[in-house]
Design an enzyme around this catalytic site. Structure first.
Site, mmCIF file in Angstrom:
data_model
loop_
_atom_site.group_PDB
_atom_site.id
_atom_site.type_symbol
_atom_site.label_atom_id
_atom_site.label_comp_id
_atom_site.label_asym_id
_atom_site.label_seq_id
_atom_site.Cartn_x
_atom_site.Cartn_y
_atom_site.Cartn_z
ATOM 1 N N LYS A 214 0.824 -1.205 0.000
ATOM 2 C CA LYS A 214 0.000 0.000 0.000
ATOM 3 C C LYS A 214 0.864 1.263 0.000
ATOM 4 O O LYS A 214 0.440 2.315 -0.477
ATOM 5 C CB LYS A 214 -0.928 0.025 1.218
ATOM 6 C CG LYS A 214 -1.855 -1.166 1.364
ATOM 7 C CD LYS A 214 -2.986 -1.138 0.367
ATOM 8 C CE LYS A 214 -4.082 -2.142 0.672
ATOM 9 N NZ LYS A 214 -3.694 -3.561 0.553
HETATM 10 C C1 LIG Z 1 -4.230 -4.674 -0.101
HETATM 11 C C2 LIG Z 1 -3.420 -5.916 -0.174
HETATM 12 C C3 LIG Z 1 -3.620 -6.883 -1.186
HETATM 13 C C4 LIG Z 1 -4.726 -6.774 -2.228
HETATM 14 O O1 LIG Z 1 -4.502 -5.759 -3.155
HETATM 15 P P1 LIG Z 1 -5.714 -5.212 -4.074
HETATM 16 O O2 LIG Z 1 -5.173 -4.028 -4.768
HETATM 17 O O3 LIG Z 1 -6.810 -4.860 -3.105
HETATM 18 O O4 LIG Z 1 -6.104 -6.311 -4.986
HETATM 19 C C5 LIG Z 1 -2.779 -7.987 -1.215
HETATM 20 N N1 LIG Z 1 -1.815 -8.149 -0.289
HETATM 21 C C6 LIG Z 1 -1.600 -7.257 0.699
HETATM 22 C C7 LIG Z 1 -0.542 -7.521 1.709
HETATM 23 C C8 LIG Z 1 -2.385 -6.099 0.798
HETATM 24 O O5 LIG Z 1 -2.169 -5.228 1.797
#
Ligand SMILES: *Cc1c(COP(=O)(O)O)cnc(C)c1O
Length: 494
Positions: free
Chosen positions: A113
């Site tokens: 993120k």
């Molecule tokens: C948010 C997240 C995901 C999923 O990503 P999306 O963009 O929502 O598909 C996968 N792995 C981790 C560790 C995340 O924090």
């Protein structure tokens, strides 16, 4: 470049307006009206650049009304060595002769993120200036763990913004909670909510739709905004690392210019994999896009059958960031797959809201299957995927393990030998409990001590900030009931 709503393509906004608004008033998601192309020559030029310069260049194609020198400055600040623990920012790790792992967790909160949330706040505050918005943006977020921390870290001390994060009192891991309650910055606030994640999320949604609250806040000089992946300012920075990874393979002479590469992405809200699809739309030589899910396999079924059906049990898994039954960014893909038929998207979204189900046309299904493959991985397979890569000397987290396993399955099933990259979305040290168990160890009681335990056992260094949580000052201790969330917002903005 203008942006349209997936539910009404006659509605057009500038990039700055789209980023400030987050979601279109009609409930649709802002999507670029066309995709700028990326020529082979440009890819070669990008190969010579650092990660921040690649980011500024690629984002510039979508943000023509932003000044190039501003974007360069934002990228230098977002992807600096103060924030990231490697100059590569998003390094590729070679796993075998035709497999690499793209590590997206070298940022300040050790989850992918950060790649977007280090950039979004800067894009938002520039957008506020460009749209001459004088009010301060108040970001409200409900989090099940990663988003809240990464958003606070990104928005901390960014001018003309404040951020308040609500998390379920007993619904996040101890490490995630510690990460949040020790957050620094003069414009941040954190509050636990009595209840589970849905309670916190519903509480925040109610605040967003409360017109009386909006008016009250406007009088005080605030408007509400969101840091969710529905915001275009969160998707755009994610295109960069797919293009950057391709450049890194070229630089390492692992592939030739123009040669296709497959990507396998662990997917929840469909934001990350959508960014890869958009990079492909620009002309990046991406072969198959492999969508990896955990036991919550609604996307696997959708890609295989063309039927999206959320009427199924919800599973809590060891890859919690993918425990999701409604992937909101899928709406952007539907728009593109239908050839821009906004009335069709609107119809699907209405069916989803009313019955939890819709079925796309045979043409859309065919187009989708040409590009995407969907697969999922259960809990035991996730654990054995971690154990297997650990035997090869590579320690990965639970989300990454899902992607690694689904890629292996895809190769077995299809015989496709195209070079492939699977995406790593979190540091294994964010999920010590599951990772330790998966490699046959018994995790110690205390969650912070588990970090040191895992370092001892594996010899793999832990991210400095996670290790540094031990002994960090706790700044936020508030717990509120659902019914008092509004008062919490008002006192936060006093
Ligand atoms: C948010 C997240 C995901 C999923 O990503 P999306 O963009 O929502 O598909 C996968 N792995 C981790 C560790 C995340 O924090």
């Amino acid at each position: 470049m203008e942006y349209l709503s997936t539910r009404d393509k006659t509605l057009r906004k500038s990039a700055a307006q789209a980023i400030t608004m987050g979601l279109s008033r009609d409930g649709g998601l802002f999507t670029p009206v066309s995709f700028p192309s990326l020529s082979a020559l440009e890819v070669e030029t990008l190969c010579t650049m650092s990660y921040p310069r690649r980011a500024a260049y690629i984002m510039g194609k979508y943000l023509e009304d932003f000044r190039a020198e501003d974007l360069a400055r934002f990228a230098e600040r977002a992807y600096s060595l103060e924030k990231f623990d490697t100059p590569a920012i998003a390094p590729l790790r070679k796993v075998d002769g035709r497999t690499w792992c793209l590590e997206l967790w070298h940022g300040p909160t050790s989850a992918f993120k950060d790649m977007a949330l280090q950039m979004l706040p800067q894009l938002l505050s520039a957008s506020l200036r460009m749209t001459e918005e004088k009010k301060t943006a108040c970001i409200l977020a409900a989090t099940s763990g990663d988003t809240g921390k990464a958003a606070m870290e990104g928005f901390a001390d960014v001018e003309q913004t404040k951020i308040l994060v609500f998390y379920p009192e007993n619904g996040v891991s101890e490490i995630q909670k510690l990460q949040m309650v020790t957050q620094e910055g003069g414009n941040v606030g954190v509050c636990a909510v009595k209840g589970n994640f849905d309670d916190a999320q519903n509480g925040v949604k109610r605040l967003f739709s409360d017109e009386a609250l909006r008016e009250k806040l406007a009088r005080r000089g605030y408007f509400l905004s969101s840091a969710n992946s529905i915001n275009w300012g969160r998707i755009l920075p994610q295109l960069v690392y797919y293009i950057s990874a391709y450049c890194d393979l070229l630089n390492a002479k692992e592939i030739k210019l123009g040669q296709p590469v497959n990507f396998c992405v662990p997917t929840g809200n469909f934001g990350n994999i959508l960014a890869c699809y958009y990079a492909k739309r620009m002309g990046l030589p991406v072969g198959k896009l492999i969508c990896a899910s955990n036991r919550n396999d609604v996307l696997t079924d959708f890609i295989r059958t063309g039927i999206y059906d959320r009427n199924r049990p919800f599973h809590t898994t060891m890859s919690p960031s993918m425990d999701i039954l409604i992937s909101s960014n899928l709406e952007r893909l539907l728009f593109d797959m239908s050839g821009g038929k906004d009335e069709l998207v609107r119809e699907y979204m209405e069916q989803l809201a009313q019955t939890g189900r819709y079925e796309v046309t045979p043409g859309m299904k065919r187009r989708m299957q040409e590009i995407f493959y969907g697969g999922f991985c259960g809990e035991e397979e996730t654990a054995s995927s971690i154990a297997m890569l650990y035997r090869y000397g590579y320690l990965i987290d639970t989300h990454t393990a899902v992607a690694a396993k689904v890629l292996t399955d895809y190769r077995k099933k299809s015989g496709d030998r195209t070079p492939a990259i699977f995406v790593s979305t979190a540091s294994p040290y964010k999920f010590c409990d599951s990772v330790l168990s998966s490699i046959g160890q018994v995790p110690v009681e205390n969650s912070v001590e588990r970090i040191a335990q895992m370092v001892d056992i594996t010899g793999v260094a832990a991210p400095v900030r996670l290790a540094g949580l031990k002994g960090k000052e706790i700044r936020f201790r508030d717990v509120t009931g659902m019914e008092l969330m509004e008062e919490k917002v008002l006192s936060f903005l006093e």
